[in-house]
Design a protein around this motif. Structure first.
Motif, PDB file in Angstrom:
ATOM      1  N   LEU A   7       0.607  -1.296  -0.081  1.00  0.00           N
ATOM      2  CA  LEU A   7      -0.085   0.138   0.387  1.00  0.00           C
ATOM      3  C   LEU A   7       0.458   0.972   0.228  1.00  0.00           C
ATOM      4  O   LEU A   7       1.672   1.183   0.251  1.00  0.00           O
ATOM      5  N   THR A   8       0.370   2.407  -1.236  1.00  0.00           N
ATOM      6  CA  THR A   8       1.502   4.095  -0.989  1.00  0.00           C
ATOM      7  C   THR A   8       0.033   4.809  -0.911  1.00  0.00           C
ATOM      8  O   THR A   8      -1.156   4.339  -1.304  1.00  0.00           O
ATOM      9  N   LEU A   9       0.681   5.334   0.223  1.00  0.00           N
ATOM     10  CA  LEU A   9      -0.234   6.910   0.058  1.00  0.00           C
ATOM     11  C   LEU A   9       0.712   7.487  -0.605  1.00  0.00           C
ATOM     12  O   LEU A   9       1.335   8.696   0.237  1.00  0.00           O
ATOM     13  N   SER A  10       0.504   9.431  -0.470  1.00  0.00           N
ATOM     14  CA  SER A  10       0.969  10.299  -1.228  1.00  0.00           C
ATOM     15  C   SER A  10      -0.474  11.247  -0.751  1.00  0.00           C
ATOM     16  O   SER A  10      -1.121  11.736  -1.455  1.00  0.00           O
ATOM     17  N   SER A  11       0.719  12.526  -0.857  1.00  0.00           N
ATOM     18  CA  SER A  11      -0.556  13.697  -0.182  1.00  0.00           C
ATOM     19  C   SER A  11       0.330  15.178  -0.791  1.00  0.00           C
ATOM     20  O   SER A  11       1.796  15.137  -0.052  1.00  0.00           O
ATOM     21  N   SER A  12      -0.010  15.874  -1.578  1.00  0.00           N
ATOM     22  CA  SER A  12       0.162  16.651  -1.905  1.00  0.00           C
ATOM     23  C   SER A  12       0.398  18.287  -0.603  1.00  0.00           C
ATOM     24  O   SER A  12       1.568  19.146  -0.933  1.00  0.00           O
ATOM     25  N   VAL A  34      -3.629   6.889  -2.854  1.00  0.00           N
ATOM     26  CA  VAL A  34      -3.748   5.803  -2.635  1.00  0.00           C
ATOM     27  C   VAL A  34      -3.459   4.637  -3.558  1.00  0.00           C
ATOM     28  O   VAL A  34      -4.490   4.501  -4.396  1.00  0.00           O
ATOM     29  N   ALA A  35      -2.972   3.644  -3.710  1.00  0.00           N
ATOM     30  CA  ALA A  35      -2.574   2.542  -4.649  1.00  0.00           C
ATOM     31  C   ALA A  35      -2.604   1.404  -3.463  1.00  0.00           C
ATOM     32  O   ALA A  35      -1.478   1.483  -2.312  1.00  0.00           O
ATOM     33  N   THR A  36      -2.923   0.642  -4.029  1.00  0.00           N
ATOM     34  CA  THR A  36      -3.673  -1.199  -3.191  1.00  0.00           C
ATOM     35  C   THR A  36      -3.100  -1.900  -3.845  1.00  0.00           C
ATOM     36  O   THR A  36      -3.421  -1.569  -4.531  1.00  0.00           O
ATOM     37  N   THR A  37      -2.589  -3.024  -3.625  1.00  0.00           N
ATOM     38  CA  THR A  37      -3.087  -4.229  -4.340  1.00  0.00           C
ATOM     39  C   THR A  37      -3.915  -5.199  -3.075  1.00  0.00           C
ATOM     40  O   THR A  37      -3.957  -6.578  -4.014  1.00  0.00           O
ATOM     41  N   GLY A  41      -9.888  -2.873   0.059  1.00  0.00           N
ATOM     42  CA  GLY A  41      -9.173  -1.821  -0.068  1.00  0.00           C
ATOM     43  C   GLY A  41      -8.618  -1.098   1.343  1.00  0.00           C
ATOM     44  O   GLY A  41      -7.793  -2.076   1.307  1.00  0.00           O
ATOM     45  N   TYR A  42      -9.328  -0.442   2.145  1.00  0.00           N
ATOM     46  CA  TYR A  42      -7.996   0.863   2.471  1.00  0.00           C
ATOM     47  C   TYR A  42      -8.375   1.547   3.827  1.00  0.00           C
ATOM     48  O   TYR A  42     -10.008   1.889   3.591  1.00  0.00           O
ATOM     49  N   ASN A  43      -8.518   1.684   4.852  1.00  0.00           N
ATOM     50  CA  ASN A  43      -8.823   2.963   5.686  1.00  0.00           C
ATOM     51  C   ASN A  43      -8.219   3.286   5.238  1.00  0.00           C
ATOM     52  O   ASN A  43      -6.748   3.903   4.761  1.00  0.00           O
ATOM     53  N   LEU A  44      -8.384   4.746   5.638  1.00  0.00           N
ATOM     54  CA  LEU A  44      -8.134   6.759   5.082  1.00  0.00           C
ATOM     55  C   LEU A  44      -8.563   7.136   5.989  1.00  0.00           C
ATOM     56  O   LEU A  44      -9.541   7.786   6.668  1.00  0.00           O
ATOM     57  N   VAL A  45      -7.558   8.111   7.823  1.00  0.00           N
ATOM     58  CA  VAL A  45      -7.622   8.219   8.112  1.00  0.00           C
ATOM     59  C   VAL A  45      -6.801   9.921   8.314  1.00  0.00           C
ATOM     60  O   VAL A  45      -5.751  10.018   7.781  1.00  0.00           O
ATOM     61  N   SER A  46      -7.719  10.739   8.789  1.00  0.00           N
ATOM     62  CA  SER A  46      -6.437  11.826   9.158  1.00  0.00           C
ATOM     63  C   SER A  46      -6.485  12.628  10.569  1.00  0.00           C
ATOM     64  O   SER A  46      -7.220  12.231  11.367  1.00  0.00           O
ATOM     65  N   ALA A 124     -12.884  -4.994  -5.245  1.00  0.00           N
ATOM     66  CA  ALA A 124     -12.683  -4.515  -7.073  1.00  0.00           C
ATOM     67  C   ALA A 124     -11.977  -5.558  -7.606  1.00  0.00           C
ATOM     68  O   ALA A 124     -11.423  -6.912  -7.021  1.00  0.00           O
ATOM     69  N   SER A 125     -12.507  -5.290  -9.172  1.00  0.00           N
ATOM     70  CA  SER A 125     -12.282  -6.939 -10.202  1.00  0.00           C
ATOM     71  C   SER A 125     -10.324  -6.427 -10.697  1.00  0.00           C
ATOM     72  O   SER A 125      -9.842  -6.869 -11.045  1.00  0.00           O
ATOM     73  N   ALA A 126      -9.560  -6.006 -10.106  1.00  0.00           N
ATOM     74  CA  ALA A 126      -7.875  -4.866 -10.146  1.00  0.00           C
ATOM     75  C   ALA A 126      -7.880  -4.529  -8.756  1.00  0.00           C
ATOM     76  O   ALA A 126      -8.665  -3.780  -8.617  1.00  0.00           O
ATOM     77  N   ASP A 127      -6.171  -4.327  -8.522  1.00  0.00           N
ATOM     78  CA  ASP A 127      -5.644  -4.199  -7.434  1.00  0.00           C
ATOM     79  C   ASP A 127      -5.753  -2.118  -7.419  1.00  0.00           C
ATOM     80  O   ASP A 127      -6.653  -1.499  -8.755  1.00  0.00           O
ATOM     81  N   ILE A 128      -6.507  -2.187  -6.373  1.00  0.00           N
ATOM     82  CA  ILE A 128      -6.846   0.026  -5.853  1.00  0.00           C
ATOM     83  C   ILE A 128      -5.633   0.728  -6.620  1.00  0.00           C
ATOM     84  O   ILE A 128      -4.984   0.895  -6.042  1.00  0.00           O
ATOM     85  N   SER A 129      -6.074   1.513  -7.224  1.00  0.00           N
ATOM     86  CA  SER A 129      -5.619   3.293  -7.476  1.00  0.00           C
ATOM     87  C   SER A 129      -5.648   4.261  -7.132  1.00  0.00           C
ATOM     88  O   SER A 129      -6.759   4.838  -8.104  1.00  0.00           O
ATOM     89  N   ASP A 130      -6.094   5.280  -6.296  1.00  0.00           N
ATOM     90  CA  ASP A 130      -7.723   5.824  -6.009  1.00  0.00           C
ATOM     91  C   ASP A 130      -6.457   7.274  -5.929  1.00  0.00           C
ATOM     92  O   ASP A 130      -5.532   7.691  -5.295  1.00  0.00           O
TER      93      ASP A 130
END
Length: 232
Positions: A7-12, A34-37, A41-46, A124-130
């Motif tokens: 899982l990778t996460l990036s922010s501007s 956010v991209a993950t295999t 999906g994933y949890n995303l919190v701030s 999902a039907s494929a790896d997630i890249s949001d």
């Protein structure tokens, strides 16, 4: 055995609010990717790296000017002369920036988190890249000093840059196990082996999953009664 996932996460990091007009709805956005295999999906919190969620002019603690801001209580009511608590807004279905009538939720203070995105109930039907934007906003009052508003650094916190922190974690269902099918049975006390091959099957933890149908060929005089799922 459990399978690894990534899982990778990036922010501007665009989290300042610039007040330039006399009375204005001011919105700043932060681009998140956010991209993950993990196809569940994933949890995303701030959260924030400071002790409160106020905005301060030029990051100066003495400039906690009051104005009219999005409500810190329920995110739906605009308050007058409130301390300058600001709100965030995430619309999963639209990239359109919110307006003053949009529902903003309070930016969480240090020690608290806000859930932005939760995992999928089905894979999902494929790896997630949001890629999406999270919006931050205030509704500035005419008497509000103009300038750049941001959270102040917290000298009691080692991460004292006064920014919002995002955390993405893999969903529990993304812990997967490999099921290996063995054509040999010892249920009768002796070893009896069928013939043929079967591919391994991946099972996600916490998700009820039916085992693949048997494709082994039973030896003469025997039939397939069912999979033995007992631990050994």
């Amino acid at each position: 055995s459990a399978l690894p996932h990534t899982l990778t996460l990036s922010s501007s990091g665009a989290q300042n609010i610039d007040i330039t007009a006399a009375t204005n709805t001011v919105v700043s956005s932060d681009s998140i990717s956010v991209a993950t295999t993990c196809r569940y999906g994933y949890n995303l919190v701030s959260s924030t790296s400071v002790n409160d969620n106020n905005l301060y002019l030029n990051g100066d603690a003495s400039n906690n000017t009051s104005g009219t801001f999005f409500s810190p209580s329920d995110g739906t009511t605009i308050l007058s002369n409130a301390t300058n608590t600001w709100g965030y807004y995430y619309n999963a279905n639209s990239a359109v920036a919110p307006t003053a009538s949009s529902v903003f939720s309070p930016v969480p203070a240090l020690g608290n988190t806000a859930t932005i995105k939760t995992p999928l109930t089905t894979p999902a039907s494929a790896d997630i890249s949001d890629s999406f934007d999270i919006y931050y906003g205030v509704n500035s009052a005419a008497n509000m000093a103009k300038g750049t508003y941001k959270m102040i650094p917290d000298t009691n916190n080692s991460n004292n840059d006064g920014t919002i922190v995002y955390t993405a974690t893999i969903a529990d269902a993304c812990i997967k196990y490999t099921v290996h099918f063995n054509p040999t049975s010892t249920a009768t006390g002796s070893s009896i082996s069928g013939t043929g091959t079967m591919n391994d099957q991946l099972i996600a933890e916490g998700i009820a999953t039916q085992l693949n149908s048997n494709t082994f060929t039973a030896p003469n005089g025997y039939y397939f009664a069912g999979w033995n799922t007992a631990t050994r």
